[in-house]
Design a protein around this motif. Sequence first.
Motif, short mmCIF file in Angstrom:
data_model
loop_
_atom_site.label_atom_id
_atom_site.label_comp_id
_atom_site.label_asym_id
_atom_site.label_seq_id
_atom_site.Cartn_x
_atom_site.Cartn_y
_atom_site.Cartn_z
N TYR A 195 4.12 -36.96 113.99
CA TYR A 195 4.60 -37.83 115.08
C TYR A 195 5.98 -37.39 115.54
N TRP A 196 6.92 -37.25 114.60
CA TRP A 196 8.29 -36.88 114.96
C TRP A 196 8.34 -35.47 115.55
N GLU A 197 7.54 -34.55 114.99
CA GLU A 197 7.49 -33.19 115.55
C GLU A 197 7.04 -33.22 117.00
N GLY A 198 6.07 -34.09 117.30
CA GLY A 198 5.58 -34.23 118.67
C GLY A 198 6.66 -34.73 119.62
N LEU A 199 7.66 -35.41 119.08
CA LEU A 199 8.78 -35.89 119.88
C LEU A 199 9.94 -34.89 119.89
N GLY A 200 9.73 -33.73 119.24
CA GLY A 200 10.77 -32.71 119.18
C GLY A 200 11.88 -33.05 118.20
N GLN A 201 11.55 -33.88 117.19
CA GLN A 201 12.54 -34.30 116.20
C GLN A 201 12.04 -33.97 114.79
N THR A 202 12.95 -34.01 113.84
CA THR A 202 12.56 -33.82 112.45
C THR A 202 12.61 -35.16 111.74
N SER A 203 11.92 -35.22 110.60
CA SER A 203 11.87 -36.44 109.82
C SER A 203 11.99 -36.12 108.34
N PHE A 204 12.63 -36.99 107.61
CA PHE A 204 12.75 -36.82 106.17
C PHE A 204 11.40 -37.01 105.48
N TYR A 205 10.56 -37.89 106.02
CA TYR A 205 9.27 -38.20 105.41
C TYR A 205 8.13 -37.51 106.17
N PRO A 206 7.40 -36.58 105.53
CA PRO A 206 6.29 -35.91 106.20
C PRO A 206 5.11 -36.85 106.43
N TYR A 207 5.01 -37.87 105.61
CA TYR A 207 4.01 -38.92 105.78
C TYR A 207 4.48 -40.16 105.05
N VAL A 208 3.87 -41.29 105.37
CA VAL A 208 4.16 -42.56 104.70
C VAL A 208 2.84 -43.12 104.21
N GLU A 209 2.79 -43.49 102.94
CA GLU A 209 1.61 -44.14 102.38
C GLU A 209 1.98 -45.56 101.98
N VAL A 210 1.20 -46.50 102.50
CA VAL A 210 1.39 -47.91 102.17
C VAL A 210 0.20 -48.31 101.30
N VAL A 211 0.48 -48.64 100.04
CA VAL A 211 -0.56 -49.02 99.09
C VAL A 211 -0.53 -50.53 98.93
N PHE A 212 -1.70 -51.15 98.94
CA PHE A 212 -1.78 -52.60 98.84
C PHE A 212 -3.06 -53.02 98.13
N THR A 213 -3.05 -54.22 97.60
CA THR A 213 -4.19 -54.76 96.86
C THR A 213 -4.85 -55.88 97.65
#
Length: 120
Positions: A77-95
Amino acid sequence: MAAHKPGIPLTTHVLNTADGVPGAHIDLSVHRLDPTLVLWNLITIGSTDEHGRCSGLIPTEDFTAGMYKIRFETGQYWEGLGQTSFYPYVEVVFTVTDPEKTFHLPLLLSRNSYSTYRGS
């Protein structure tokens, strides 16, 4: 506008808090943990719309009690905006203990941080 529609047990909404806009067109995937094998099984893939929303991630009949995760492809997503990001992906785990309820999981996102919560 309601966060979810009847019969849709799992929805998400991504907000780009750095720019104050929806997190549009972010690819994501939903997985369920197999407790016996301790492996994540892919349930579905999707993408947020132009408003940063994604609904209909899993059919009601397939939504059972257990542990799930949504993986957001934030680096792309950030690359598509021409920016860099610290997180290459985010995983949200839930029960999920009661699959009769609906679950809305917003993701608030910037290039160097994120937060999430169970919405309504």
